[in-house]
Design a protein around this motif. Structure first.
Motif, PDB file in Angstrom:
ATOM      1  N   ASP A 150     117.244  75.324 212.435  1.00 56.16           N
ATOM      2  CA  ASP A 150     117.895  76.631 212.531  1.00 56.16           C
ATOM      3  C   ASP A 150     119.312  76.424 213.062  1.00 56.16           C
ATOM      4  N   ILE A 151     120.309  76.645 212.206  1.00 61.23           N
ATOM      5  CA  ILE A 151     121.709  76.496 212.615  1.00 61.23           C
ATOM      6  C   ILE A 151     122.176  77.820 213.196  1.00 61.23           C
ATOM      7  N   GLN A 152     122.188  77.899 214.508  1.00 61.76           N
ATOM      8  CA  GLN A 152     122.573  79.127 215.204  1.00 61.76           C
ATOM      9  C   GLN A 152     124.064  79.056 215.537  1.00 61.76           C
ATOM     10  N   LYS A 153     124.870  79.466 214.582  1.00 61.70           N
ATOM     11  CA  LYS A 153     126.315  79.304 214.727  1.00 61.70           C
ATOM     12  C   LYS A 153     126.864  80.103 215.901  1.00 61.70           C
ATOM     13  N   ASN A 154     126.359  81.312 216.101  1.00 59.81           N
ATOM     14  CA  ASN A 154     126.841  82.137 217.215  1.00 59.81           C
ATOM     15  C   ASN A 154     126.381  81.624 218.562  1.00 59.81           C
ATOM     16  N   ARG A 155     125.469  80.636 218.557  1.00 59.02           N
ATOM     17  CA  ARG A 155     124.978  80.021 219.785  1.00 59.02           C
ATOM     18  C   ARG A 155     125.443  78.584 219.913  1.00 59.02           C
ATOM     19  N   SER A 156     126.156  78.076 218.906  1.00 55.98           N
ATOM     20  CA  SER A 156     126.567  76.660 218.865  1.00 55.98           C
ATOM     21  C   SER A 156     125.370  75.749 219.110  1.00 55.98           C
ATOM     22  N   THR A 157     124.263  76.088 218.467  1.00 56.56           N
ATOM     23  CA  THR A 157     123.004  75.384 218.708  1.00 56.56           C
ATOM     24  C   THR A 157     122.329  74.994 217.401  1.00 56.56           C
ATOM     25  N   LEU A 158     121.841  73.761 217.356  1.00 53.50           N
ATOM     26  CA  LEU A 158     120.954  73.303 216.287  1.00 53.50           C
ATOM     27  C   LEU A 158     119.541  73.287 216.863  1.00 53.50           C
ATOM     28  N   LEU A 159     118.734  74.268 216.469  1.00 54.51           N
ATOM     29  CA  LEU A 159     117.354  74.343 216.933  1.00 54.51           C
ATOM     30  C   LEU A 159     116.467  73.652 215.905  1.00 54.51           C
ATOM     31  N   VAL A 160     115.784  72.591 216.327  1.00 52.10           N
ATOM     32  CA  VAL A 160     114.953  71.797 215.420  1.00 52.10           C
ATOM     33  C   VAL A 160     113.498  71.942 215.846  1.00 52.10           C
TER      34      VAL A 160
END
Length: 240
Positions: free
Chosen positions: A177-187
């Motif tokens: 999950d590429i959470q651009k507004n969170r600057s997070t790559l959730l795997v």
């Protein structure tokens, strides 16, 4: 001689006591989406800088009040020498567990000293059955990393996962999950069984999964990988 040694040791302990702690800057908070009301602990990652090399990371403090979470980061400040400490700022990160957040709502993460809202944290309702600690069987992840493929010039995610036997396999595609507004790559790596247990005697092996990341994932990102047993890997990395 023994009395003299103990006296010197006592003097050393008194003269060179534990360093003092100071509150240090928090420049960014990474708060991944994806936590629910059944998670035993919710993690966020703090990022900032120390004023010099004579600051070492200590604990973070937090206080939950309703839908607000007040945080501060502490650091040990050593006297040091001018040559050792220098004037270069030192980047730090710190992942902290907030415990269980059992109410479905959006929380505000607030700097306890300035009152500034650093980010928000969304907690959703856990799916049934609530007796399960997780909604899916995550993999027992052993290692995670992001590296640049010298041939393709692309950033690639690499997961190392121990498997019990040949009937266990990774569910494809791996949920990223590429959470651009969170600057997070959730795997969310998930393991599923494809055969009866009796036909699959224990024969452990190490599975390595590599996946190319899109070109849009650039800059500072938190790599947040879920794992079996409520564990996770958290790594802030700069992607070029």
């Amino acid at each position: 001689m023994r009395t003299f040694f103990l006296g010197v040791l006592l003097f050393a302990q008194v003269g060179f006591g534990a360093p003092q702690t100071e509150v240090v800057e928090i420049s960014k908070v990474y708060a991944p989406n994806g936590y629910d009301t059944n998670d035993p602990t919710v993690e966020i990652t703090l990022a900032g800088t120390f004023p010099t090399a004579c600051y070492y990371k200590a604990s973070a403090e937090f206080d939950k009040r309703g839908h607000q979470i007040f945080i501060r980061q502490l650091a040990y400040k050593y006297e040091g020498t001018k040559e050792f400490c220098g004037s270069t700022k030192v980047a730090y990160t710190n992942t902290i567990g907030l415990g269980s957040l059992e109410k479905e709502q959006t929380y505000e993460v607030i700097n306890a000293d300035t009152g500034a809202i650093l980010t928000t944290l969304e907690i959703v309702q856990a799916p049934a059955p609530l007796e399960n600690p997780d909604s899916v069987p995550y993999a027992a992840v052993q290692q995670v990393s992001i590296w640049k493929n010298t041939a393709s010039k692309k950033n690639e995610l690499r997961l190392v996962i121990p498997m019990r036997n040949a009937c266990d396999r990774m569910k494809m595609p791996v949920d990223i999950d590429i959470q651009k507004n969170r600057s997070t790559l959730l795997v969310r790596p998930i393991v599923e069984s494809v055969g009866p247990s009796k036909a699959c005697p224990d024969a452990p092996f190490r599975y390595v999964h590599t996946e190319e990341l899109p070109d849009t994932v650039k800059g500072d990102w938190l790599l947040h990988v879920r794992a079996l047993g409520g564990q996770s890997f958290n790594q802030v990395t700069t992607l070029e």
